[in-house]
Design a protein around this motif. Structure first.
Motif, PDB file in Angstrom:
ATOM      1  N   ILE A  51       0.835  -1.209   0.000  1.00  0.00           N
ATOM      2  CA  ILE A  51       0.000   0.000   0.000  1.00  0.00           C
ATOM      3  C   ILE A  51       0.867   1.255   0.000  1.00  0.00           C
ATOM      4  O   ILE A  51       0.446   2.326  -0.420  1.00  0.00           O
ATOM      5  CB  ILE A  51      -1.003  -0.039   1.185  1.00  0.00           C
ATOM      6  CG1 ILE A  51      -2.285   0.663   0.793  1.00  0.00           C
ATOM      7  CG2 ILE A  51      -0.432   0.571   2.450  1.00  0.00           C
ATOM      8  CD1 ILE A  51      -3.499   0.158   1.510  1.00  0.00           C
ATOM      9  N   VAL A  53      -7.073   0.335 -10.747  1.00  0.00           N
ATOM     10  CA  VAL A  53      -5.900   0.305  -9.849  1.00  0.00           C
ATOM     11  C   VAL A  53      -6.230   1.034  -8.540  1.00  0.00           C
ATOM     12  O   VAL A  53      -5.863   0.563  -7.458  1.00  0.00           O
ATOM     13  CB  VAL A  53      -4.648   0.887 -10.549  1.00  0.00           C
ATOM     14  CG1 VAL A  53      -3.491   1.025  -9.563  1.00  0.00           C
ATOM     15  CG2 VAL A  53      -4.233  -0.017 -11.709  1.00  0.00           C
ATOM     16  N   GLY A 113      -9.069   1.096  -7.191  1.00  0.00           N
ATOM     17  CA  GLY A 113      -9.894   0.112  -6.465  1.00  0.00           C
ATOM     18  C   GLY A 113      -9.047  -0.976  -5.825  1.00  0.00           C
ATOM     19  O   GLY A 113      -9.323  -1.400  -4.701  1.00  0.00           O
ATOM     20  N   TYR A 114      -8.026  -1.439  -6.527  1.00  0.00           N
ATOM     21  CA  TYR A 114      -7.144  -2.473  -5.943  1.00  0.00           C
ATOM     22  C   TYR A 114      -6.502  -1.957  -4.648  1.00  0.00           C
ATOM     23  O   TYR A 114      -6.166  -2.728  -3.769  1.00  0.00           O
ATOM     24  CB  TYR A 114      -6.007  -2.860  -6.892  1.00  0.00           C
ATOM     25  CG  TYR A 114      -6.420  -3.449  -8.209  1.00  0.00           C
ATOM     26  CD1 TYR A 114      -7.651  -4.069  -8.375  1.00  0.00           C
ATOM     27  CD2 TYR A 114      -5.563  -3.395  -9.312  1.00  0.00           C
ATOM     28  CE1 TYR A 114      -8.017  -4.587  -9.597  1.00  0.00           C
ATOM     29  CE2 TYR A 114      -5.927  -3.922 -10.536  1.00  0.00           C
ATOM     30  CZ  TYR A 114      -7.149  -4.515 -10.680  1.00  0.00           C
ATOM     31  OH  TYR A 114      -7.507  -5.038 -11.900  1.00  0.00           O
ATOM     32  N   PHE A 115      -6.300  -0.634  -4.598  1.00  0.00           N
ATOM     33  CA  PHE A 115      -5.684  -0.049  -3.407  1.00  0.00           C
ATOM     34  C   PHE A 115      -6.746   0.373  -2.385  1.00  0.00           C
ATOM     35  O   PHE A 115      -6.429   1.036  -1.401  1.00  0.00           O
ATOM     36  CB  PHE A 115      -4.785   1.128  -3.785  1.00  0.00           C
ATOM     37  CG  PHE A 115      -3.432   0.683  -4.285  1.00  0.00           C
ATOM     38  CD1 PHE A 115      -2.373   0.509  -3.408  1.00  0.00           C
ATOM     39  CD2 PHE A 115      -3.233   0.389  -5.622  1.00  0.00           C
ATOM     40  CE1 PHE A 115      -1.141   0.069  -3.860  1.00  0.00           C
ATOM     41  CE2 PHE A 115      -2.000  -0.049  -6.089  1.00  0.00           C
ATOM     42  CZ  PHE A 115      -0.947  -0.206  -5.207  1.00  0.00           C
ATOM     43  N   GLY A 116      -7.994   0.013  -2.646  1.00  0.00           N
ATOM     44  CA  GLY A 116      -9.053   0.208  -1.658  1.00  0.00           C
ATOM     45  C   GLY A 116      -9.641   1.609  -1.631  1.00  0.00           C
ATOM     46  O   GLY A 116     -10.360   1.957  -0.695  1.00  0.00           O
ATOM     47  N   LEU A 117      -9.380   2.433  -2.659  1.00  0.00           N
ATOM     48  CA  LEU A 117      -9.952   3.791  -2.673  1.00  0.00           C
ATOM     49  C   LEU A 117     -11.438   3.716  -3.032  1.00  0.00           C
ATOM     50  O   LEU A 117     -11.807   2.985  -3.958  1.00  0.00           O
ATOM     51  CB  LEU A 117      -9.230   4.665  -3.706  1.00  0.00           C
ATOM     52  CG  LEU A 117      -7.709   4.808  -3.597  1.00  0.00           C
ATOM     53  CD1 LEU A 117      -7.178   5.691  -4.719  1.00  0.00           C
ATOM     54  CD2 LEU A 117      -7.317   5.389  -2.247  1.00  0.00           C
ATOM     55  N   ASP A 118     -12.264   4.490  -2.328  1.00  0.00           N
ATOM     56  CA  ASP A 118     -13.695   4.462  -2.657  1.00  0.00           C
ATOM     57  C   ASP A 118     -13.943   5.218  -3.966  1.00  0.00           C
ATOM     58  O   ASP A 118     -13.051   5.918  -4.471  1.00  0.00           O
ATOM     59  CB  ASP A 118     -14.539   5.034  -1.506  1.00  0.00           C
ATOM     60  CG  ASP A 118     -14.212   6.474  -1.195  1.00  0.00           C
ATOM     61  OD1 ASP A 118     -14.109   7.284  -2.136  1.00  0.00           O
ATOM     62  OD2 ASP A 118     -14.041   6.806  -0.003  1.00  0.00           O
ATOM     63  N   ARG A 154     -11.564   7.882  -5.910  1.00  0.00           N
ATOM     64  CA  ARG A 154     -10.974   7.456  -7.194  1.00  0.00           C
ATOM     65  C   ARG A 154     -11.241   8.509  -8.274  1.00  0.00           C
ATOM     66  O   ARG A 154     -10.338   8.890  -9.011  1.00  0.00           O
ATOM     67  CB  ARG A 154     -11.565   6.114  -7.644  1.00  0.00           C
ATOM     68  CG  ARG A 154     -11.102   4.928  -6.841  1.00  0.00           C
ATOM     69  CD  ARG A 154     -11.287   3.620  -7.605  1.00  0.00           C
ATOM     70  NE  ARG A 154     -12.638   3.327  -7.983  1.00  0.00           N
ATOM     71  CZ  ARG A 154     -13.520   2.661  -7.241  1.00  0.00           C
ATOM     72  NH1 ARG A 154     -13.168   2.236  -6.047  1.00  0.00           N
ATOM     73  NH2 ARG A 154     -14.732   2.393  -7.682  1.00  0.00           N
TER      74      ARG A 154
END
Lengths: 240, 253
Positions: free
Chosen positions: A76, A100, A102-107, A111
């Motif tokens: 991360i 990408v 999203g893969y890092f968990g950003l809403d 994003r």
């Protein structure tokens, strides 16, 4: 805390040793240059840090997190702009950035904001709907950089980021990287443009045949009025 | 498991197959329509081998299952292989996605394609027959478990494949032949008695037979045993895929 700590890292492909028992520590906030000929082990080292390659000997910690044991916490913190273009050639640029993020968990709201931010920064807004494969080489390079920054990483790893980028864009990128560095991001840069490394980095290491053969501040590399390129050629020529 | 990360992988998978609808959706719908028309309607109207069951109702579950299997398997195998081929897989490998999130993301994508393909075929079938499932719960159980099994098999093949040709090998040499001899078009009673044991060794026989029971209430196999077998296969395949992802087999250098 160190941004990166590599201890006794060895990476082999079959019997071939790509990285040979290296130790490397990079402090938070450093702008670090990693030099070496093709096949010296730079990209392999980067691949081991980022999770693209596995390794059986040694350890790597990013922001204090082991990249194998605590890989999610470690990754991360990392943004990677790899040497080779590694994106879905049929996917539009904005989708790639969205996935990408999203893969890092950003809403979704974050994003959308970040996508606009990096597209503006790298002057890619007009290309956002184009499939990655339809972009020119220079645009692809900027798109990959935008992707690396979508989650605002603490450690940015740039493997040949200006290959194929025109002079104007290269200088614009230098300015951006300096700003990013001044805002606290730790940066690792590999490049075959030694003037780029000399311009940007405060510390430089040279890899040769999988080993680190020099690790000095830029001042030490250039203390006798030599250019970084001269010292680099002397050191690597000795080894050859 | 992080919901944003998981559903990002699933969303990417869904958008990938929606990007190429002729290949992923329309082609199986046309193929199934032809099967239903030729085997179910034209030839089927002249076949009267089971009391109270039209031939079209007998073959439809197998035709449906064929396309669900092809959709689920094709989605996960092609997607994973293509990502390896373009190196776009590195986007996921360098991110904080867990292996479980990656695998479930692929499964949700494959299930979505299988359900859209299956749903379309079901609607087409309604033009020719009633096709109302007698046991709706069992119907969804068989559809979902089979789609999950073949999406997991697709992931294994997507990892293993070295060239595009490898992706079609399992489908061409194993899945399709076993399905065809597994009772899609015929009852086991139509075969010589001395090869019944061979049919019962074919796992596809239990898949087709289970769905047929769910749809028309007709079965020739022990259903509970078949269901236990399918659940066990799904668990074993999931564990296998998880280990392969965790070890980075053909994913990480």
């Amino acid at each position: 805390m160190n941004a990166l700590e590599i201890k006794e890292l060895t990476k082999k492909y079959g019997k071939a040793v790509a990285v040979d028992n290296i130790d490397l520590t990079i402090k938070k906030g450093e702008f670090f240059g990693l030099l070496g000929q093709n096949g010296a082990g730079k990209s392999t080292t980067i691949n081991c840090i980022t999770g693209i390659s596995q390794f059986a000997q040694g350890s790597i910690a990013v922001m204090g997190n082991d990249v194998q044991e605590e890989y999610q916490k470690a990754r991360i913190s990392i943004g990677l702009s790899p040497q080779e273009f590694n994106a879905d050639i049929f996917a539009p640029l904005e989708k790639i950035l969205n996935f990408v993020g999203g893969y890092f968990g950003l809403d979704s709201k974050t994003r959308a904001e970040r996508i606009n931010e990096v597209l503006d920064r790298f002057e890619l807004q007009e290309h956002r709907k184009k499939p990655f494969g339809k972009l020119s080489g220079g645009l692809k390079r900027r798109a990959i950089l935008a992707r690396a920054l979508i989650h605002r990483p603490e450690l940015l790893i740039l493997d040949e980021p200006t290959a194929g980028v025109d002079v104007e864009q290269r200088h614009a990128l230098w300015k951006y990287l300096e700003d990013l560095h001044n805002s606290g991001t730790t940066i690792i840069l590999t490049s075959h443009y030694l003037e780029e490394v000399e311009h940007l980095c405060s510390r430089v290491a040279i890899m040769h045949n999988g080993e680190i053969i020099a690790d000095l501040s830029k001042k030490e590399f250039t203390k006798n009025g030599d250019k970084l390129e001269d010292t680099y050629l002397k050191l690597t020529a000795k080894k050859v | 498991m992080n919901a944003i990360r998981l559903f990002t992988v699933a969303r990417r998978e869904i958008q990938r197959f929606l990007r190429i609808p002729i290949q992923t959706l329309i082609s199986p719908w046309i193929s199934a329509t032809l099967y239903i028309l030729v085997f179910g309607v034209i030839i089927g109207s002249r076949i009267d081998f089971l009391e109270n069951i039209d031939y079209i109702d007998f073959v439809f579950p197998g035709i449906l299952m064929l396309q669900i299997i092809a959709g689920a398997f094709g989605q996960s195998s092609t997607s994973l292989y293509f990502q390896r081929w373009t190196k776009a897989i590195e986007e996921m490998l360098t991110s904080p996605l867990s292996y479980t999130e990656m695998i479930f993301g692929y499964i949700i994508g494959a299930l979505s394609r299988a359900l859209i393909v299956g749903g379309g075929i079901y609607i087409i079938a309604l033009l020719f027959t009633q096709a109302t499932p007698e046991h709706i719960g069992l119907f969804f159980f068989y559809v979902l478990i089979v789609a999950i099994i073949f999406s997991l098999l697709g992931l294994i093949v997507g990892l293993w494949a070295d060239k595009f040709e490898h992706l079609t090998m399992l489908q061409t040499f194993i899945i399709t032949p076993l399905m065809y001899v597994g009772g899609v078009f015929n009852s086991i009673d139509m075969l010589p008695e001395n090869i019944h044991w061979l049919v019962k060794l074919n796992p596809f026989f239990y898949i087709v037979d289970g769905l047929r029971f769910a749809m028309i209430g007709y079965s020739e196999s022990p259903l509970v045993l078949g269901a236990i077998f399918l659940i066990s296969v799904a668990i074993i395949l999931f564990a296998t895929v998880w280990v392969l992802f965790h070890r980075g087999w053909r994913l990480r250098s």
